[in-house]
Design a protein around this motif. Structure first.
Motif, PDB file in Angstrom:
ATOM      1  N   LEU A  91       0.827  -1.211   0.000  1.00  0.00           N
ATOM      2  CA  LEU A  91       0.000   0.000   0.000  1.00  0.00           C
ATOM      3  C   LEU A  91       0.857   1.255   0.000  1.00  0.00           C
ATOM      4  O   LEU A  91       0.570   2.207  -0.723  1.00  0.00           O
ATOM      5  CB  LEU A  91      -0.921   0.001   1.220  1.00  0.00           C
ATOM      6  N   ALA A  94       2.384   1.641  -3.462  1.00  0.00           N
ATOM      7  CA  ALA A  94       1.369   2.058  -4.427  1.00  0.00           C
ATOM      8  C   ALA A  94       1.000   3.525  -4.237  1.00  0.00           C
ATOM      9  O   ALA A  94       0.894   4.286  -5.204  1.00  0.00           O
ATOM     10  CB  ALA A  94       0.135   1.173  -4.301  1.00  0.00           C
ATOM     11  N   LYS A  95       0.802   3.944  -2.988  1.00  0.00           N
ATOM     12  CA  LYS A  95       0.430   5.338  -2.738  1.00  0.00           C
ATOM     13  C   LYS A  95       1.558   6.300  -3.078  1.00  0.00           C
ATOM     14  O   LYS A  95       1.308   7.406  -3.546  1.00  0.00           O
ATOM     15  CB  LYS A  95      -0.002   5.504  -1.282  1.00  0.00           C
ATOM     16  N   LYS A  98       1.380   7.087  -6.615  1.00  0.00           N
ATOM     17  CA  LYS A  98       0.088   7.669  -6.962  1.00  0.00           C
ATOM     18  C   LYS A  98      -0.871   6.664  -7.613  1.00  0.00           C
ATOM     19  O   LYS A  98      -1.647   7.014  -8.482  1.00  0.00           O
ATOM     20  CB  LYS A  98       0.282   8.891  -7.850  1.00  0.00           C
ATOM     21  N   ALA A  99      -0.788   5.425  -7.168  1.00  0.00           N
ATOM     22  CA  ALA A  99      -1.710   4.391  -7.646  1.00  0.00           C
ATOM     23  C   ALA A  99      -2.852   4.253  -6.643  1.00  0.00           C
ATOM     24  O   ALA A  99      -2.763   4.717  -5.513  1.00  0.00           O
ATOM     25  CB  ALA A  99      -0.988   3.062  -7.800  1.00  0.00           C
ATOM     26  N   THR A 100      -3.924   3.613  -7.067  1.00  0.00           N
ATOM     27  CA  THR A 100      -5.066   3.369  -6.173  1.00  0.00           C
ATOM     28  C   THR A 100      -5.211   1.863  -5.981  1.00  0.00           C
ATOM     29  O   THR A 100      -5.851   1.183  -6.781  1.00  0.00           O
ATOM     30  CB  THR A 100      -6.358   3.953  -6.767  1.00  0.00           C
ATOM     31  N   PRO A 101      -4.586   1.325  -4.936  1.00  0.00           N
ATOM     32  CA  PRO A 101      -4.640  -0.117  -4.709  1.00  0.00           C
ATOM     33  C   PRO A 101      -6.016  -0.558  -4.223  1.00  0.00           C
ATOM     34  O   PRO A 101      -6.763   0.217  -3.636  1.00  0.00           O
ATOM     35  CB  PRO A 101      -3.587  -0.346  -3.630  1.00  0.00           C
ATOM     36  N   SER A 102      -6.338  -1.831  -4.499  1.00  0.00           N
ATOM     37  CA  SER A 102      -7.591  -2.406  -4.023  1.00  0.00           C
ATOM     38  C   SER A 102      -7.346  -3.842  -3.564  1.00  0.00           C
ATOM     39  O   SER A 102      -6.348  -4.462  -3.924  1.00  0.00           O
ATOM     40  CB  SER A 102      -8.639  -2.391  -5.128  1.00  0.00           C
ATOM     41  N   TYR A 106      -4.884  -6.683  -5.150  1.00  0.00           N
ATOM     42  CA  TYR A 106      -3.898  -7.328  -4.261  1.00  0.00           C
ATOM     43  C   TYR A 106      -4.002  -8.845  -4.360  1.00  0.00           C
ATOM     44  O   TYR A 106      -3.012  -9.537  -4.442  1.00  0.00           O
ATOM     45  CB  TYR A 106      -4.120  -6.869  -2.821  1.00  0.00           C
TER      46      TYR A 106
END
Length: 110
Positions: A91, A94-95, A98-102, A106
């Motif tokens: 996480l 990813a942050k 600038k990604a939006t993990p889910s 995952y």
């Protein structure tokens, strides 16, 4: 990562391994189960603790269905998103990118 959290996980896993060596119920249970039940007990144990702790507890004696145990341990943590240290690390990465993990993404990556 927080060194105290890593040390805590190490101590918890070591204790479960020691319990597995002296308390023979978990390894005996795994040794007497068939391959399909072994593959189901492992993910449940993984979700209750985590992959490392479940592996040390269930494999303190050589299991009869080792491959099924390994598959169950891997599937349990992936499907249940229960690996907190790796999840937190992913996480953060990813942050920072600038990604939006889910959770769905995952589970697919592992």
């Amino acid at each position: 990562m927080n060194p105290i959290a890593i040390l805590g996980l190490f101590i918890f896993s070591t204790l479960l391994g020691a319990i597995g060596r002296h308390w023979t119920l978990p390894p005996d249970l795994i040794c007497h189960l068939g391959p399909l039940l072994t593959a189901w007990v492992a993910p449940i144990t993984t979700l209750a603790a985590n992959k490392l702790s479940a592996a040390t507890l269930l494999s303190s004696h050589l299991p009869r269905h080792l491959i099924n145990l390994l598959i169950g341990l891997d599937l349990g943590s992936n499907l249940g998103v229960s690996e907190p240290l790796s999840a937190i690390l992913r996480l953060r990465i990813a942050k920072s990118n600038k990604a939006t993990p889910s959770i769905a993404a995952y589970s697919k990556v592992e």
